[in-house]
Design a protein around this motif. Sequence first.
Motif, PDB file in Angstrom:
ATOM      1  N   LEU A  62     -29.884  13.817  41.760  1.00 28.94           N
ATOM      2  CA  LEU A  62     -29.920  14.260  40.361  1.00 28.94           C
ATOM      3  C   LEU A  62     -28.508  14.290  39.771  1.00 28.94           C
ATOM      4  CD1 LEU A  62     -32.523  17.160  40.742  1.00 28.94           C
ATOM      5  CD2 LEU A  62     -32.934  14.865  39.820  1.00 28.94           C
ATOM      6  N   SER A  63     -27.744  13.266  40.072  1.00 25.68           N
ATOM      7  CA  SER A  63     -26.325  13.247  39.704  1.00 25.68           C
ATOM      8  C   SER A  63     -26.102  13.332  38.197  1.00 25.68           C
ATOM      9  CB  SER A  63     -25.654  11.987  40.262  1.00 25.68           C
ATOM     10  OG  SER A  63     -26.294  10.810  39.780  1.00 25.68           O
ATOM     11  N   ASN A  64     -26.885  12.608  37.408  1.00 21.92           N
ATOM     12  CA  ASN A  64     -26.682  12.613  35.960  1.00 21.92           C
ATOM     13  C   ASN A  64     -27.071  13.952  35.344  1.00 21.92           C
ATOM     14  OD1 ASN A  64     -25.777   9.856  35.676  1.00 21.92           O
ATOM     15  ND2 ASN A  64     -27.872   9.233  36.088  1.00 21.92           N
ATOM     16  N   SER A  65     -28.151  14.542  35.842  1.00 25.58           N
ATOM     17  CA  SER A  65     -28.576  15.845  35.342  1.00 25.58           C
ATOM     18  C   SER A  65     -27.548  16.912  35.681  1.00 25.58           C
ATOM     19  CB  SER A  65     -29.939  16.214  35.943  1.00 25.58           C
ATOM     20  OG  SER A  65     -30.921  15.263  35.609  1.00 25.58           O
ATOM     21  N   ILE A  66     -27.017  16.849  36.892  1.00 23.36           N
ATOM     22  CA  ILE A  66     -26.002  17.825  37.302  1.00 23.36           C
ATOM     23  C   ILE A  66     -24.735  17.655  36.474  1.00 23.36           C
ATOM     24  CG2 ILE A  66     -24.484  18.494  39.204  1.00 23.36           C
ATOM     25  CD1 ILE A  66     -26.837  17.899  41.108  1.00 23.36           C
ATOM     26  N   LEU A  67     -24.391  16.412  36.163  1.00 24.97           N
ATOM     27  CA  LEU A  67     -23.210  16.162  35.338  1.00 24.97           C
ATOM     28  C   LEU A  67     -23.390  16.790  33.956  1.00 24.97           C
ATOM     29  CD1 LEU A  67     -20.460  14.691  35.332  1.00 24.97           C
ATOM     30  CD2 LEU A  67     -21.643  12.695  34.379  1.00 24.97           C
ATOM     31  N   TYR A  68     -24.590  16.664  33.394  1.00 18.88           N
ATOM     32  CA  TYR A  68     -24.850  17.268  32.087  1.00 18.88           C
ATOM     33  C   TYR A  68     -24.781  18.792  32.170  1.00 18.88           C
ATOM     34  CZ  TYR A  68     -26.728  18.098  27.468  1.00 18.88           C
ATOM     35  OH  TYR A  68     -26.860  18.512  26.156  1.00 18.88           O
ATOM     36  N   PHE A 137     -38.642  23.132  37.582  1.00 19.95           N
ATOM     37  CA  PHE A 137     -37.530  23.302  36.654  1.00 19.95           C
ATOM     38  C   PHE A 137     -37.889  22.518  35.403  1.00 19.95           C
ATOM     39  CE2 PHE A 137     -33.493  21.781  34.827  1.00 19.95           C
ATOM     40  CZ  PHE A 137     -32.871  23.002  34.605  1.00 19.95           C
ATOM     41  N   TYR A 138     -38.081  23.212  34.261  1.00 24.23           N
ATOM     42  CA  TYR A 138     -38.695  22.580  33.093  1.00 24.23           C
ATOM     43  C   TYR A 138     -38.268  23.308  31.826  1.00 24.23           C
ATOM     44  CZ  TYR A 138     -41.561  26.424  34.707  1.00 24.23           C
ATOM     45  OH  TYR A 138     -41.948  27.648  35.188  1.00 24.23           O
ATOM     46  N   MET A 145     -41.355  18.464  30.639  1.00 22.87           N
ATOM     47  CA  MET A 145     -40.089  17.727  30.652  1.00 22.87           C
ATOM     48  C   MET A 145     -39.239  18.163  31.839  1.00 22.87           C
ATOM     49  SD  MET A 145     -39.357  15.161  29.022  1.00 22.87           S
ATOM     50  CE  MET A 145     -38.063  13.947  29.195  1.00 22.87           C
ATOM     51  N   GLY A 146     -39.905  18.287  32.965  1.00 18.64           N
ATOM     52  CA  GLY A 146     -39.228  18.665  34.191  1.00 18.64           C
ATOM     53  C   GLY A 146     -40.191  18.684  35.352  1.00 18.64           C
ATOM     54  N   LEU A 147     -39.687  19.049  36.512  1.00 18.89           N
ATOM     55  CA  LEU A 147     -40.550  19.221  37.672  1.00 18.89           C
ATOM     56  C   LEU A 147     -41.344  20.501  37.457  1.00 18.89           C
ATOM     57  CD1 LEU A 147     -37.691  17.852  38.972  1.00 18.89           C
ATOM     58  CD2 LEU A 147     -39.176  17.934  40.970  1.00 18.89           C
ATOM     59  N   VAL A 148     -42.655  20.396  37.530  1.00 20.00           N
ATOM     60  CA  VAL A 148     -43.515  21.541  37.228  1.00 20.00           C
ATOM     61  C   VAL A 148     -43.591  22.485  38.427  1.00 20.00           C
ATOM     62  CG1 VAL A 148     -44.889  20.232  35.587  1.00 20.00           C
ATOM     63  CG2 VAL A 148     -45.603  20.317  37.995  1.00 20.00           C
ATOM     64  N   SER A 149     -43.995  23.712  38.159  1.00 27.77           N
ATOM     65  CA  SER A 149     -44.291  24.634  39.246  1.00 27.77           C
ATOM     66  C   SER A 149     -45.412  24.043  40.100  1.00 27.77           C
ATOM     67  CB  SER A 149     -44.739  25.983  38.673  1.00 27.77           C
ATOM     68  OG  SER A 149     -45.315  26.794  39.671  1.00 27.77           O
ATOM     69  N   GLY A 228     -34.525  14.843  28.391  1.00 29.19           N
ATOM     70  CA  GLY A 228     -34.883  16.154  27.855  1.00 29.19           C
ATOM     71  C   GLY A 228     -33.666  16.937  27.390  1.00 29.19           C
ATOM     72  N   PHE A 229     -32.603  16.887  28.165  1.00 26.99           N
ATOM     73  CA  PHE A 229     -31.379  17.601  27.795  1.00 26.99           C
ATOM     74  C   PHE A 229     -30.765  17.052  26.511  1.00 26.99           C
ATOM     75  CE2 PHE A 229     -30.430  18.389  32.586  1.00 26.99           C
ATOM     76  CZ  PHE A 229     -31.280  19.480  32.586  1.00 26.99           C
TER      77      PHE A 229
END
Length: 231
Positions: A62-68, A137-138, A145-149, A228-229
């Motif tokens: 999740l490199s791009n998400s972590i960068l954001y 995480f949503y 718009m994320g990994l659901v529970s 989503g971000f």
Amino acid sequence: MEKISFLSQYRKEVKLVNVKKLENGLKETIPKQWLEIISEEDKNLRVEKTLELWKSLFNKELSNSILYLSANLIDVELIVDNGIFTILYSIHDPQGNYMYYEGGLPGQNIKNSNLRPFWEDTPDKLRSFYEKLHDGFYYFPSRAMGLVSLSDATFFEDDEWGIIDELEEPIKINLRKTFGFFENGMGGYLAVDLENCKNDNATLWFTDDQPEYEVNFWDVADEWLLIGFEE
């Protein structure tokens, strides 16, 4: 708009939690790594330790998400809704406004989901997300718009998919062992057939379009989270 007023538009009972005022019995229900993070009084330290946790587990996937998140995560706090504790992320969007994401406490719904009989068949990295980072995480308002529970993971056999009658080729997933772990909120699912999930193989499944098979789960998850971000 004040944070809790915004959140209450979507869930009337949601509250911010002062960790110091939690009874010991309730504190024991929160995983150690998250208790350490949310117990920090300095929000900058909470953010720093949260990012460290993400990087230690998913810096590659999740490199791009972590960068954001590294550039735009403002705070992480404990919230409660009808007795269920989760982590609230306050994040800046590209216009500098606040948006809120929610991360469930890891491990809390494994035993109570349709996935329980199949959990050992679930790819290691995906299990690690739910066991060590978050039970989903949503985006807070939509829970999408994320990994659901895990409690909300779509069990494909339980749904009636009208699109199946419109497929241009025979279906290539086993509905009895396929789960949607990521929802984009617009009829798109990132799904995993647990009979065919080596090397994080997944399927992009749509309610109104042809599926895309043999995609990498984490490549798509990272891309969709970033979308989503940045919306």
